[in-house]
Design a protein around this motif. Structure first.
Motif, PDB file in Angstrom:
ATOM      1  N   LEU A 113       0.785  -1.265   0.062  1.00 32.91           N
ATOM      2  CA  LEU A 113      -0.110   0.001   0.057  1.00 32.91           C
ATOM      3  C   LEU A 113       0.903   1.336   0.046  1.00 32.91           C
ATOM      4  O   LEU A 113       0.595   2.396  -0.637  1.00 32.91           O
ATOM      5  CB  LEU A 113      -0.896   0.061   0.982  1.00 32.91           C
ATOM      6  CG  LEU A 113      -2.026  -1.066   1.321  1.00 32.91           C
ATOM      7  CD1 LEU A 113      -2.780  -0.814   2.529  1.00 32.91           C
ATOM      8  CD2 LEU A 113      -2.960  -0.681   0.100  1.00 32.91           C
ATOM      9  N   ILE A 114       2.061   1.292   0.888  1.00 32.69           N
ATOM     10  CA  ILE A 114       2.618   2.537   0.919  1.00 32.69           C
ATOM     11  C   ILE A 114       3.436   2.753  -0.439  1.00 32.69           C
ATOM     12  O   ILE A 114       3.470   3.850  -0.988  1.00 32.69           O
ATOM     13  CB  ILE A 114       3.911   2.283   2.054  1.00 32.69           C
ATOM     14  CG1 ILE A 114       3.281   2.337   3.264  1.00 32.69           C
ATOM     15  CG2 ILE A 114       4.794   3.299   1.839  1.00 32.69           C
ATOM     16  CD1 ILE A 114       4.072   2.096   4.582  1.00 32.69           C
ATOM     17  N   HIS A 115       3.832   1.665  -1.022  1.00 33.51           N
ATOM     18  CA  HIS A 115       4.515   1.787  -2.545  1.00 33.51           C
ATOM     19  C   HIS A 115       3.578   1.986  -3.712  1.00 33.51           C
ATOM     20  O   HIS A 115       4.041   2.802  -4.672  1.00 33.51           O
ATOM     21  CB  HIS A 115       5.453   0.581  -2.623  1.00 33.51           C
ATOM     22  CG  HIS A 115       6.601   0.547  -1.664  1.00 33.51           C
ATOM     23  ND1 HIS A 115       7.700   1.446  -1.687  1.00 33.51           N
ATOM     24  CD2 HIS A 115       6.796  -0.280  -0.812  1.00 33.51           C
ATOM     25  CE1 HIS A 115       8.329   1.444  -0.808  1.00 33.51           C
ATOM     26  NE2 HIS A 115       8.239   0.225  -0.138  1.00 33.51           N
ATOM     27  N   ASN A 116       2.226   1.557  -3.387  1.00 34.48           N
ATOM     28  CA  ASN A 116       1.501   1.452  -4.797  1.00 34.48           C
ATOM     29  C   ASN A 116      -0.103   2.341  -4.636  1.00 34.48           C
ATOM     30  O   ASN A 116      -0.707   2.470  -5.404  1.00 34.48           O
ATOM     31  CB  ASN A 116       0.863   0.203  -5.098  1.00 34.48           C
ATOM     32  CG  ASN A 116       2.243  -0.576  -5.556  1.00 34.48           C
ATOM     33  OD1 ASN A 116       2.847  -0.411  -6.714  1.00 34.48           O
ATOM     34  ND2 ASN A 116       2.846  -1.391  -4.651  1.00 34.48           N
ATOM     35  N   SER A 117      -0.336   2.631  -3.247  1.00 31.75           N
ATOM     36  CA  SER A 117      -1.675   3.132  -3.097  1.00 31.75           C
ATOM     37  C   SER A 117      -1.396   4.580  -2.153  1.00 31.75           C
ATOM     38  O   SER A 117      -2.457   4.739  -1.733  1.00 31.75           O
ATOM     39  CB  SER A 117      -2.530   2.304  -2.543  1.00 31.75           C
ATOM     40  OG  SER A 117      -3.829   2.630  -2.724  1.00 31.75           O
ATOM     41  N   TRP A 118       0.008   5.163  -1.939  1.00 34.23           N
ATOM     42  CA  TRP A 118       0.041   6.438  -1.251  1.00 34.23           C
ATOM     43  C   TRP A 118      -0.982   7.264  -1.882  1.00 34.23           C
ATOM     44  O   TRP A 118      -0.961   7.608  -3.140  1.00 34.23           O
ATOM     45  CB  TRP A 118       1.276   6.763  -1.259  1.00 34.23           C
ATOM     46  CG  TRP A 118       1.712   7.835  -0.329  1.00 34.23           C
ATOM     47  CD1 TRP A 118       1.860   9.101  -0.673  1.00 34.23           C
ATOM     48  CD2 TRP A 118       1.866   7.740   1.220  1.00 34.23           C
ATOM     49  NE1 TRP A 118       2.212   9.833   0.591  1.00 34.23           N
ATOM     50  CE2 TRP A 118       2.097   8.990   1.574  1.00 34.23           C
ATOM     51  CE3 TRP A 118       1.812   6.671   2.029  1.00 34.23           C
ATOM     52  CZ2 TRP A 118       2.507   9.197   2.922  1.00 34.23           C
ATOM     53  CZ3 TRP A 118       2.093   6.671   3.327  1.00 34.23           C
ATOM     54  CH2 TRP A 118       2.552   8.171   3.765  1.00 34.23           C
ATOM     55  N   PRO A 119      -1.675   8.028  -1.186  1.00 38.32           N
ATOM     56  CA  PRO A 119      -2.405   9.337  -1.627  1.00 38.32           C
ATOM     57  C   PRO A 119      -1.930  10.252  -2.596  1.00 38.32           C
ATOM     58  O   PRO A 119      -0.815  10.744  -2.082  1.00 38.32           O
ATOM     59  CB  PRO A 119      -3.012   9.931  -0.350  1.00 38.32           C
ATOM     60  CG  PRO A 119      -3.117   8.835   0.746  1.00 38.32           C
ATOM     61  CD  PRO A 119      -1.908   8.111   0.456  1.00 38.32           C
TER      62      PRO A 119
END
Length: 145
Positions: free
Chosen positions: A18-24
């Motif tokens: 999530l941190i690498h691919n879905s960060w706002p």
């Protein structure tokens, strides 16, 4: 190619994905655990420490409080089921992979004309390209390990 994290992945692997691919998009890129914790706290109103972020990212904490999972789900705009309910995980991962692909298209990391060209290929050639891309992604992951 953006690859989804497996439904059986650990909580740490899911959070890293999530941190690498879905960060706002409206926030500066994820940096240190301190910056990540601050961003989550500011966005969700849930107090989160950098130590908690570190423990979650490294797998030292794999059973966080429900409020922590809720804050993560809210921040990354994913259903809470992403973090552990296997029957929901595959569908959620497919949606997240699609969102990450759209983000990479939007940021010009993947050229739209390349995707258009892939669509126009014959099924046999597209299969060959799929295999080539998957092999390249696997080699890239091995090189990073």
């Amino acid at each position: 190619m953006v690859e989804a994290v497996a439904p059986s992945a650990s909580l740490a692997e899911k959070i890293e994905w999530l941190i690498h691919n879905s960060w706002p998009d409206d926030l500066p890129d994820a940096g240190t655990n301190i910056e990540i914790a601050k961003a989550i706290s500011n966005r969700t109103g849930e107090d989160m420490s950098s130590t908690t972020v570190w423990k979650l990212r490294t797998g030292r904490q794999d059973n966080p409080q429900f409020k922590t999972l809720t804050a993560l789900a809210t921040f990354f705009d994913v259903p809470i089921g992403y973090f552990g309910f296997a029957e929901e995980a595959t569908s959620i991962d497919e949606d997240l992979t699609f969102k990450a692909l759209l983000r990479k298209l939007h940021n010009a990391e993947i050229k739209p004309e390349v995707l258009r060209a892939l669509i126009d290929l014959s099924p046999k050639t597209r299969w060959l390209m799929d295999e080539l891309i998957l092999a390249a992604a696997a080699a890239d992951r091995r090189a990073e390990a």
